[in-house]
Design an enzyme around this catalytic site. Structure first.
Site, PDB file in Angstrom:
ATOM      1  N   LYS A   1       0.840  -1.198   0.000  1.00 57.94           N
ATOM      2  CA  LYS A   1       0.000   0.000   0.000  1.00 57.94           C
ATOM      3  C   LYS A   1       0.878   1.252   0.000  1.00 57.94           C
ATOM      4  O   LYS A   1       0.686   2.151  -0.793  1.00 57.94           O
ATOM      5  CB  LYS A   1      -0.917  -0.030   1.226  1.00 57.94           C
ATOM      6  CG  LYS A   1      -1.791   1.182   1.351  1.00 57.94           C
ATOM      7  CD  LYS A   1      -2.767   1.066   2.494  1.00 57.94           C
ATOM      8  CE  LYS A   1      -3.437   2.407   2.727  1.00 57.94           C
ATOM      9  NZ  LYS A   1      -4.395   2.391   3.820  1.00 57.94           N
TER      10      LYS A   1
ATOM     11  N   GLU B   1      10.491  -4.775   4.382  1.00 57.45           N
ATOM     12  CA  GLU B   1      10.522  -6.186   3.970  1.00 57.45           C
ATOM     13  C   GLU B   1      10.222  -6.332   2.480  1.00 57.45           C
ATOM     14  O   GLU B   1      10.918  -7.033   1.742  1.00 57.45           O
ATOM     15  CB  GLU B   1       9.474  -6.993   4.751  1.00 57.45           C
ATOM     16  CG  GLU B   1       9.745  -7.150   6.230  1.00 57.45           C
ATOM     17  CD  GLU B   1       9.203  -5.993   7.065  1.00 57.45           C
ATOM     18  OE1 GLU B   1       8.935  -4.903   6.508  1.00 57.45           O
ATOM     19  OE2 GLU B   1       9.072  -6.176   8.287  1.00 57.45           O
TER      20      GLU B   1
ATOM     21  N   GLY C   1      -4.815  -1.647   4.967  1.00 61.86           N
ATOM     22  CA  GLY C   1      -4.013  -2.790   4.526  1.00 61.86           C
ATOM     23  C   GLY C   1      -4.671  -4.121   4.825  1.00 61.86           C
ATOM     24  O   GLY C   1      -4.751  -5.011   3.974  1.00 61.86           O
TER      25      GLY C   1
ATOM     26  N   LYS D   1       9.716  -0.109  14.078  1.00 70.45           N
ATOM     27  CA  LYS D   1      10.259   0.256  12.756  1.00 70.45           C
ATOM     28  C   LYS D   1      11.273   1.385  12.897  1.00 70.45           C
ATOM     29  O   LYS D   1      12.291   1.420  12.220  1.00 70.45           O
ATOM     30  CB  LYS D   1       9.146   0.708  11.811  1.00 70.45           C
ATOM     31  CG  LYS D   1       8.204  -0.396  11.360  1.00 70.45           C
ATOM     32  CD  LYS D   1       7.183   0.162  10.364  1.00 70.45           C
ATOM     33  CE  LYS D   1       6.078  -0.834  10.066  1.00 70.45           C
ATOM     34  NZ  LYS D   1       5.030  -0.287   9.230  1.00 70.45           N
TER      35      LYS D   1
HETATM   36  O1  F6P Z   1       3.439  -2.619   9.757  1.00 77.75           O
HETATM   37  C1  F6P Z   1       2.083  -2.902   9.652  1.00 77.75           C
HETATM   38  C2  F6P Z   1       1.569  -2.607   8.282  1.00 77.75           C
HETATM   39  O2  F6P Z   1       1.543  -1.230   8.060  1.00 77.75           O
HETATM   40  C3  F6P Z   1       0.200  -3.221   8.060  1.00 77.75           C
HETATM   41  O3  F6P Z   1      -0.824  -2.427   8.534  1.00 77.75           O
HETATM   42  C4  F6P Z   1       0.192  -3.419   6.591  1.00 77.75           C
HETATM   43  O4  F6P Z   1      -0.796  -4.322   6.175  1.00 77.75           O
HETATM   44  C5  F6P Z   1       1.602  -3.919   6.360  1.00 77.75           C
HETATM   45  O5  F6P Z   1       2.382  -3.184   7.281  1.00 77.75           O
HETATM   46  C6  F6P Z   1       2.132  -3.770   4.979  1.00 77.75           C
HETATM   47  O6  F6P Z   1       2.102  -2.450   4.549  1.00 77.75           O
HETATM   48  P1  F6P Z   1       2.260  -2.061   3.027  1.00 77.75           P
HETATM   49  O7  F6P Z   1       1.152  -2.698   2.277  1.00 77.75           O
HETATM   50  O8  F6P Z   1       2.204  -0.574   3.001  1.00 77.75           O
HETATM   51  O9  F6P Z   1       3.592  -2.593   2.561  1.00 77.75           O
END
Ligand code: F6P
Length: 550
Positions: free
Chosen positions: A206, A212, A267, A512
């Site tokens: 998102k 990661e 998300g 984080k």
């Molecule tokens: O760290 C939690 C989070 O923000 C979740 O809410 C989300 O689903 C996930 O990380 C992944 O986020 P993104 O889709 O922005 O990579």
């Protein structure tokens, strides 16, 4: 906003709980031959049996009164109409708009939500079909055989869970894989099985800033380029799902290969959006549509059914009853359906990231328990692992059992046993087994009275332990859509009662923020910085193991 504990219905429930402390479900079933009919509900092919709970019709009445006093109906309407109920991020919450097939125009802050959603769906459909019919080719001209979704949290758990749940609908032309963990073992283990010429990577994020996902996507890009030796290959082997067009472009993915969604899709609620691309690639466009239609059917039910016959409201309020009056801390979910093996991790994010909050909508600390610790595993595996504690442990654990009435498998006899075991567990939790019965059984088996007396207490099942059963016809896309939307709305209901914002996730931020300086400290003595004694000790130990000065 009136504090939760000051609401008249809360007070009534406190009093009612005192009367219910000694409540025994077994007597309730004996006294009311129609308890099952009174405390069960159908929606489509879903049957929710909640009669095996420590509730009476009065309990349910008081709980629904609490829901009304908490303005559940108003909050529900606010969500569906696109108000910014995620007030700490100033965002609307409109995942329901992603799955509404025929919508009245929904214009939210100048954006025609309906048209935007339809346009992205159309692009997704074209893309999915081009992969399936082989018109989308890899850089060397070969059709795509493997698709790797790189994402984490909501950009992984939802689609991975649905793909596992509906693997019996999988098309043969493509295999879908999921890589989430920062641990390089995850990506490396997946790449080992793949041919770069026929592999497509979906980078799902998102924000497109998640450590990661970007790390895995960069490594995947390096792997691809090392094999195909042409930067132009990225355009044929990478697509992105995101709300952040700029970051996608900066990563090197062609904007034409990007499927957008919007900040009003959380998300953990995003599998219905472009994040569902891997699902559509696995099960085909028609089945993806059926999944959305199932969720929409539950949306309509949640929006329109009176609270007393509203499945998400009932499940949600039962959870409130146990968490806030019976003092339960955890909540077990046991799908007797191997295909739902990833449901619990998905629900853990849905429930715990949504309702693991301690500040209310008036920005004040709450003085009651909020989201439970959700855990579980598929049956019958759980029976041979942790069910001992569910039956005989000292804690009260509310539970959900999910099972299909039929299973489209040639091994029908095994499914019969699965179904029987599911029902047997909820029956055992309810009925229990008394000391007197056990003693008599042992003596009848030839045991001495004295030995039987000593052994019997260990074999007692206290019973009177709660469970919900969700019975569905079979696990098909429509039913799965209904089930998932049911849990989404249940979580929403509880968030409203607890007066919290179920749609932000500030609690994931601190770790984080702390990781980059620690990473630097692991390799540079100048960067060690200020840490607590424990963290410093661990950093020092790691440096020592690496032969670095400390
Ligand atoms: O760290 C939690 C989070 O923000 C979740 O809410 C989300 O689903 C996930 O990380 C992944 O986020 P993104 O889709 O922005 O990579």
């Amino acid at each position: 906003m009136k504090p939760l504990k000051h609401l008249p219905a809360w007070k009534t429930l406190e009093q009612h709980f005192k009367d219910m402390r000694a409540f025994d479900m077994r007597s309730a079933f004996r006294e009311d031959a129609h308890r099952f009919e009174h405390l069960s509900l159908r929606c489509g092919n879903l049957l929710l049996d909640y009669s095996k709970n420590r509730v009476t019709p009065d309990t349910m009445r008081h709980l629904m009164q609490l829901a009304r006093e908490s303005d559940l109906e108003g909050m529900r309407n606010a969500m569906f109409s696109g108000e910014r109920i995620n007030f700490t991020e100033r965002r609307a919450v409109l995942h329901t708009a992603l799955r509404a097939p025929v919508r009245p125009p929904l214009v939210v802050e100048g954006m025609d939500v309906e048209r935007e959603v339809a346009a992205v769906l159309k692009r997704m459909q074209r893309f999915v079909e081009s992969i399936h019919n082989g018109s989308w080719r890899g850089h060397t001209g070969k059709p795509i055989r493997d698709v790797v979704n790189i994402g984490i949290g909501g950009s992984d758990l939802g689609p991975a869970m649905v793909c596992a749940a509906l693997d019996h609908y999988a098309l043969e032309s493509v295999r879908v894989h999921f890589v989430s963990n920062l641990d390089p073992a995850h990506l490396a283990g997946t790449l080992k099985q793949l041919d770069p010429e026929t592999t497509l990577f979906i980078v799902a994020s998102k924000t497109f800033t998640t450590l990661e996902t970007l790390a895995n996507a960069n490594s995947a890009k390096a792997w691809l380029l090392a094999a195909l030796r042409a930067p132009a290959a990225v355009a044929r082997h990478f697509v992105a799902l995101s709300t952040n067009a700029q970051a996608v472009e900066a990563f090197g993915i062609d904007p034409d290969n990007m499927f957008i969604f919007w900040d009003w899709v959380g998300g953990r609620y995003s599998l219905w959006s472009a994040i569902g691309l891997s699902i559509a690639l696995q099960i085909g466009w028609g089945n993806f549509q059926a999944l959305l239609a199932g969720a929409h059917a539950m949306d309509i039910h949640f929006k329109e059914a009176p609270l007393e016959v509203n499945m998400p409201a009932i499940l949600g309020m039962l959870g409130i009853w146990y968490a806030n009056f019976w003092g339960t801390d955890t909540y077990g979910v046991f799908p007797y359906d191997q295909r739902l093996r990833l449901l619990v991790p998905f629900l853990q994010q849905l429930d715990m990231e949504s309702n693991g909050k301690n500040v209310n909508r008036d920005n004040k600390l709450v003085n009651y328990n909020t989201g439970p610790i959700l855990w579980g595993a598929p049956g019958t595996n759980g029976q041979h692992a942790f069910f001992e504690l569910v039956h005989q442990g000292t804690r009260l654990i509310p539970t959900d059992f999910l099972v299909a009435a039929v299973n489209p498998t040639p091994l029908a006899d095994q499914h019969e046993w699965l179904l029987a075991n599911c029902l047997a567990q909820t029956e055992a939790l309810l009925k229990g087994k008394s000391r007197a019965v056990i003693e008599a059984e042992l003596i009848a088996q030839g045991m001495s009275r004295e030995t039987a007396k000593a052994l019997a207490p260990h074999k007692v099942f206290p019973g009177n332990r709660p469970s919900n059963t969700l019975l569905y016809q079979k696990l098909d896309p429509h039913t799965l859509g209904m089930l998932l939307a049911l849990y989404e709305h249940k979580v929403f209901v509880q968030g409203v009662i607890w007066q919290i914002n179920s749609f932000d996730q500030w609690g994931v931020e601190l770790g984080k923020q702390l990781a980059p300086p620690i990473r630097a400290a692991l390799s540079s003595v100048r960067a060690i910085g200020e840490h607590d004694g424990s963290t410093l000790g661990l950093i020092t130990d790691i440096r020592r193991r690496r032969g670095l000065s400390t």
